[in-house]
Motif scaffolding. Structure first.
Motif, PDB file in Angstrom:
ATOM      1  N   ILE A 144       0.834  -1.160  -0.172  1.00 50.20           N
ATOM      2  CA  ILE A 144       0.018   0.101   0.033  1.00 50.20           C
ATOM      3  C   ILE A 144       0.936   1.539  -0.048  1.00 50.20           C
ATOM      4  N   SER A 145       0.376   2.397  -0.521  1.00 49.91           N
ATOM      5  CA  SER A 145       1.379   3.638  -0.547  1.00 49.91           C
ATOM      6  C   SER A 145       1.357   4.374   0.815  1.00 49.91           C
ATOM      7  N   ASN A 146       2.047   5.156   0.766  1.00 50.15           N
ATOM      8  CA  ASN A 146       2.230   6.127   1.916  1.00 50.15           C
ATOM      9  C   ASN A 146       1.057   6.854   2.059  1.00 50.15           C
ATOM     10  N   PHE A 147       0.124   7.436   1.121  1.00 51.13           N
ATOM     11  CA  PHE A 147      -0.899   7.848   1.316  1.00 51.13           C
ATOM     12  C   PHE A 147      -2.267   6.887   2.159  1.00 51.13           C
ATOM     13  N   GLU A 148      -2.048   5.822   1.457  1.00 54.54           N
ATOM     14  CA  GLU A 148      -3.239   4.783   2.094  1.00 54.54           C
ATOM     15  C   GLU A 148      -2.836   4.518   3.455  1.00 54.54           C
ATOM     16  N   TYR A 149      -1.514   4.313   3.924  1.00 58.88           N
ATOM     17  CA  TYR A 149      -1.244   3.948   5.203  1.00 58.88           C
ATOM     18  C   TYR A 149      -1.605   5.369   6.068  1.00 58.88           C
ATOM     19  N   LEU A 150      -1.301   6.315   5.822  1.00 55.67           N
ATOM     20  CA  LEU A 150      -1.590   7.548   6.674  1.00 55.67           C
ATOM     21  C   LEU A 150      -3.295   7.637   6.832  1.00 55.67           C
ATOM     22  N   MET A 151      -3.707   7.372   5.771  1.00 61.23           N
ATOM     23  CA  MET A 151      -5.317   7.344   5.931  1.00 61.23           C
ATOM     24  C   MET A 151      -5.866   6.497   6.878  1.00 61.23           C
ATOM     25  N   PHE A 152      -5.044   5.088   6.885  1.00 62.77           N
ATOM     26  CA  PHE A 152      -5.694   4.136   8.046  1.00 62.77           C
ATOM     27  C   PHE A 152      -5.168   4.495   9.110  1.00 62.77           C
ATOM     28  N   LEU A 153      -4.200   5.022   9.405  1.00 63.74           N
ATOM     29  CA  LEU A 153      -3.605   5.404  10.638  1.00 63.74           C
ATOM     30  C   LEU A 153      -4.641   6.591  11.389  1.00 63.74           C
ATOM     31  N   ASN A 154      -5.076   7.552  10.402  1.00 62.21           N
ATOM     32  CA  ASN A 154      -5.879   8.660  10.842  1.00 62.21           C
ATOM     33  C   ASN A 154      -7.215   7.956  11.342  1.00 62.21           C
ATOM     34  N   THR A 155      -7.803   7.107  10.456  1.00 59.81           N
ATOM     35  CA  THR A 155      -9.077   6.364  10.557  1.00 59.81           C
ATOM     36  C   THR A 155      -9.109   5.662  12.072  1.00 59.81           C
ATOM     37  N   ILE A 156      -8.055   4.795  12.024  1.00 60.19           N
ATOM     38  CA  ILE A 156      -8.312   3.950  13.325  1.00 60.19           C
ATOM     39  C   ILE A 156      -7.926   4.804  14.698  1.00 60.19           C
ATOM     40  N   ALA A 157      -7.265   5.956  14.331  1.00 57.47           N
ATOM     41  CA  ALA A 157      -7.177   6.944  15.649  1.00 57.47           C
ATOM     42  C   ALA A 157      -8.119   7.800  15.880  1.00 57.47           C
ATOM     43  N   GLY A 158      -9.057   7.561  15.075  1.00 55.79           N
ATOM     44  CA  GLY A 158     -10.320   8.635  15.306  1.00 55.79           C
ATOM     45  C   GLY A 158     -10.675   9.695  14.383  1.00 55.79           C
ATOM     46  N   ARG A 159      -9.841  10.034  13.631  1.00 59.26           N
ATOM     47  CA  ARG A 159      -9.849  11.130  12.653  1.00 59.26           C
ATOM     48  C   ARG A 159     -11.112  10.707  11.658  1.00 59.26           C
ATOM     49  N   THR A 160     -11.651  11.809  11.239  1.00 58.73           N
ATOM     50  CA  THR A 160     -12.672  11.599  10.396  1.00 58.73           C
ATOM     51  C   THR A 160     -13.268  12.710   9.848  1.00 58.73           C
ATOM     52  N   TYR A 161     -13.831  12.556   8.412  1.00 60.12           N
ATOM     53  CA  TYR A 161     -14.241  13.865   7.638  1.00 60.12           C
ATOM     54  C   TYR A 161     -15.462  14.196   8.123  1.00 60.12           C
ATOM     55  N   ASN A 162     -16.164  13.565   9.129  1.00 56.29           N
ATOM     56  CA  ASN A 162     -17.437  13.981   9.663  1.00 56.29           C
ATOM     57  C   ASN A 162     -17.307  14.609  10.810  1.00 56.29           C
ATOM     58  N   ASP A 163     -16.010  15.270  11.508  1.00 57.00           N
ATOM     59  CA  ASP A 163     -15.896  16.021  12.513  1.00 57.00           C
ATOM     60  C   ASP A 163     -14.797  16.768  12.215  1.00 57.00           C
ATOM     61  N   LEU A 164     -15.092  18.327  12.059  1.00 57.59           N
ATOM     62  CA  LEU A 164     -14.047  19.088  11.764  1.00 57.59           C
ATOM     63  C   LEU A 164     -12.917  19.394  12.857  1.00 57.59           C
ATOM     64  N   ASN A 165     -13.435  19.162  14.142  1.00 56.58           N
ATOM     65  CA  ASN A 165     -12.356  19.084  15.012  1.00 56.58           C
ATOM     66  C   ASN A 165     -11.276  17.915  15.114  1.00 56.58           C
ATOM     67  N   GLN A 166     -11.824  16.834  14.307  1.00 51.09           N
ATOM     68  CA  GLN A 166     -10.817  15.562  14.440  1.00 51.09           C
ATOM     69  C   GLN A 166     -10.762  15.405  12.686  1.00 51.09           C
ATOM     70  N   TYR A 167     -10.195  16.332  11.991  1.00 51.53           N
ATOM     71  CA  TYR A 167     -10.164  16.004  10.405  1.00 51.53           C
ATOM     72  C   TYR A 167      -8.777  15.119  10.457  1.00 51.53           C
TER      73      TYR A 167
END
Length: 753
Positions: free
Chosen positions: A104-127
């Motif tokens: 997987i790419s660096n971009f895909e891995y960073l999106m995975f880390l963000n996603t499981i660490a609670g970052r979401t497009y649905n919360d501007l405070n945790q983008y």
């Protein structure tokens, strides 16, 4: 927040979601409390709910389908996984290993880390948060082979400038306050206001920003108007330690004031409109492409794990964070405050407001150093097999396989990923003879012609087991005016089913590749002959979307649940009873289609008219405006990175952005019959009547390579899962396998601008 009674009543709710549509359920924080859930649907929407407490969250998860976090991360689909902590998810998932192996790419891995660490497009405070990568925003040219053009990812953004780092260090060491723990940074690298500032020029963020600012845009000198100035501020201003957001790596529209908002005039008289780009980027599309390429570079790959340590890892908190100059205001950390213990409404509101203002640090994923990524050379050597070093493999043509039938091979599918029960290359000829050719990888052998079946009209149960030697013609059942092409067929990702269209009764049909038996025929929806098919695997949940276009100008999008692909056992069951969406807008026969579940888009072309872009919900989004010479679309390919390549009659190619902008146009001499985009959308493969496979660089349509010519025209094309083998179906009834390695062009052509 949803009350218990709200769970049992739809009164006052603004949406309704079917349980059968749910594909993933994630635990989420809201204001640093573990009281929320984010639910991902089959149609690419994600909905976030906040509940009164963690106990309610648990009850809700146990009431929802047992889908876990979907099928993407190598995790079991259980409710326990949906309730697991981010640390547990990281430890259990296989994504780190996949990133290390460069699957997987660096971009895909960073999106995975963000996603499981609670970052979401649905919360501007945790983008989702991404790093600044490039440091040079002023030179007319950018050389991505020079380390000096890259940011040091081992340091937080606030410690890159030594003078400013000394200021923050001094603040930390001299801090004296009994109520507030000491910190380096009073602001954060990610807050809702920063996210809105970056995305100011596009909706719905413009509206969010205006609501946030009392209906007015900010002072022009504080508005995001220059990439160079934004980078300088992040190095000099003691109140600016902003990192980036994912859109910097895929959304060029964020830099363009397409809606002509009046963003004001700066004190020096400069009118603020589009974002000023670096001199080395001639367009916003070029900036995004180069920024993304820098993110995927070898230099970043070798040190990205150090930035992960700062944001998600062991340098996020505690003594290691202090040593790394990486301590933020205490109310940004999980566990810093328990809102449920604050009984005073005024005090609770004040604390919530502080949390919203200061930003929220992601959940910590690991407490030991993140291992580095394997080097590109190391992975390259691991991929090699003994056969790779033989004289045969030094040639571009690996193998030519001739089938008993001389009928043109009009469709090739290569579902060769290792996890499949039976990896195979499946070929279908113009007279509907298909072959399931077992795939053992480049070091093995492909058994051509194994399990050859003629697609039958109907099967006598007494001879079903002997169908390989009992072939039947079905040409009389096809509409006589249909020209058989690759787009008349679909092979499902598990190699179990073939879908075929073009029947006189306006149906498309499903056959088993194992037995050759017809399983079902679908006659619902189209008022004329079905002319083309396409499929796309869902971005989450393992679903399959099938798109059918017909002579009556309609498009139907069908949904096939991967978990219930037992169509062989129950023909015509839930798989194709009702189309998911009816797409309108064409006024003549649909000739070419593409569906991309990852982006939620359908792209289609008709015989005499334009190409249209629909959402997968059926909304007509836009028409793709091509030059006057591009009249009849014949082939469409779209990538998950947002590239859309369309081949028109008489040798014309057009490259469009996902939002409909014409980026490139070229004309070739060959009559093209097959084309493919590489997985990352950087390379285009073409083949046609000339019998030549060519490789093109997508962003400028520059020809990079031409494989040895074949003695017949090319009718279809596929690539193995690892993209190392190109399989072409020939007009002579043969298939030719070419050895492919995109790395041979990657660095030579794409490091200097």
């Amino acid at each position: 927040p949803c009350t218990h009674s709200g769970l049992h009543s739809s009164d006052g709710l603004h949406g309704k979601w079917l349980f059968t549509e749910i594909r993933a359920v994630f635990s989420r924080r809201y204001l640093l409390q573990n009281t929320a859930l984010e639910v991902f649907m089959a149609n690419r929407t994600a909905v976030m709910f906040n509940f009164p407490d963690a106990a309610t969250v648990k009850k809700v998860v146990h009431s929802l389908p047992r889908v876990g976090l979907g099928t993407n991360f190598g995790l079991p689909q259980t409710r326990r996984i949906s309730l697991a902590t981010p640390k547990q998810l990281f430890k259990t998932s296989n994504m780190m290993q996949r990133w290390q192996r460069r699957e997987i790419s660096n971009f895909e891995y960073l999106m995975f880390l963000n996603t499981i660490a609670g970052r979401t497009y649905n919360d501007l405070n945790q983008y989702p948060v991404f790093p600044w990568i490039i440091t040079n925003y002023d030179s007319p040219e950018l050389d991505l082979t020079l380390p000096s053009n890259y940011r040091d990812l081992s340091k937080p953004i606030g410690a890159l400038n030594p003078k400013r780092a000394a200021f923050f260090s001094d603040r930390y060491e001299t801090w004296e306050d009994d109520q507030v723990p000491k910190f380096h940074y009073g602001t954060h690298y990610s807050t809702s206001s920063f996210t809105l500032m970056w995305l100011l020029r596009i909706e719905p963020f413009t509206t969010f920003f205006l609501n946030f600012q009392g209906g007015k845009f900010d002072h022009a000198d504080r508005t995001f108007s220059s990439l160079s100035r934004a980078w300088r501020n992040c190095q000099r201003d003691t109140s600016d330690v902003k990192e980036l957001i994912p859109e910097f790596f895929y959304l060029p529209e964020m830099f363009v004031n397409a809606n002509n908002y009046n963003l004001g005039v700066m004190e020096d008289g400069t009118v603020v409109s589009d974002v000023d780009l670096p001199p080395w980027a001639k367009s916003s599309e070029e900036f995004v492409r180069i920024n993304r390429q820098a993110l995927e570079s070898e230099f970043v790959s070798c040190q990205l794990h150090q930035w992960i340590d700062l944001i998600f890892g062991y340098k996020q908190q505690g003594p290691e964070a202090a040593r790394a100059l990486n301590v933020f205001y205490y109310l940004t950390y999980e566990g810093a405050v328990n809102l449920s213990s604050i009984n005073d409404p005024m005090l609770r509101e004040a604390v919530e407001s502080q949390i919203r203002s200061f930003g929220q640090t992601p959940s910590q994923l690991l407490i030991e150093p993140h291992p580095p990524r394997s080097s590109a050379m190391q992975v390259y050597l691991l991929l090699q097999t003994p056969m790779m070093f033989t004289e045969q493999m030094q040639q571009d043509v690996i193998m030519v396989l001739k089938f008993p039938s001389n009928s043109p091979v009009t469709h090739v599918a290569a579902n060769t990923q290792p996890g499949l029960a039976s990896p195979a290359i499946i070929t279908v000829t113009a007279n509907r003879l298909f072959s399931v050719n077992k795939w053992h990888g480049l070091a093995g052998h492909q058994n051509a012609g194994e399990q050859q079946y003629q697609l039958p009209v109907e099967i006598d149960p007494l001879i079903a087991s002997n169908v390989g030697s009992h072939r039947r013609q079905i040409s009389d059942l096809l509409d006589q005016s249909i020209q058989i092409s690759s787009q008349c067929f679909i092979i499902t990702a598990d190699n179990r089913f073939i879908l075929l269209c073009g029947f006189w009764d306006k149906s498309f049909r499903v056959y088993s590749t194992d037995t050759g038996r017809k399983l079902t025929q679908i006659v619902f929806g189209h008022r004329d002959v079905v002319t083309c098919l396409a499929r796309s695997e869902s971005y989450i949940g393992g679903d399959c979307y099938v798109l059918t276009g017909s002579r009556d100008a309609t498009l139907l999008l069908w949904y096939w649940n991967g978990k219930h692909s037992s169509i062989g056992e129950s023909p015509g069951s839930e798989c194709f009873t009702t189309p998911r969406a009816i797409l309108t807008g064409h006024d003549c026969e649909v000739t070419s289609v593409s569906v991309c579940a990852e982006l939620g888009l359908v792209i289609s072309g008709c015989k005499e008219g334009p190409c249209l872009v629909h959402s997968m919900n059926g909304d007509l989004l836009r028409t793709l405006e091509a030059p006057e010479s591009c009249l009849r679309p014949r082939l469409i390919q779209s990538s998950t990175e947002g590239h859309c390549m369309i081949y028109y009659d008489k040798g014309h190619f057009c490259l469009f952005s996902v939002n409909g902008k014409l980026l490139r146009h070229m004309e070739v001499q060959d009559n093209i019959k097959a084309m493919l985009l590489s997985r990352d959308g950087q390379y285009l493969l073409t083949g046609g009547d000339g019998g030549v496979v060519s490789v093109w660089q997508v962003f400028d349509l520059k020809q990079l390579f031409t494989f040895p010519g074949c003695d017949a025209g090319i009718r279809s094309m596929a690539m193995s899962h690892d993209q190392r083998c190109i399989i072409t179906g020939m007009a002579s009834g043969s298939i030719v396998l070419f050895y492919n390695d995109f790395n041979r062009w990657h660095h030579e052509y794409q490091t200097r601008y």
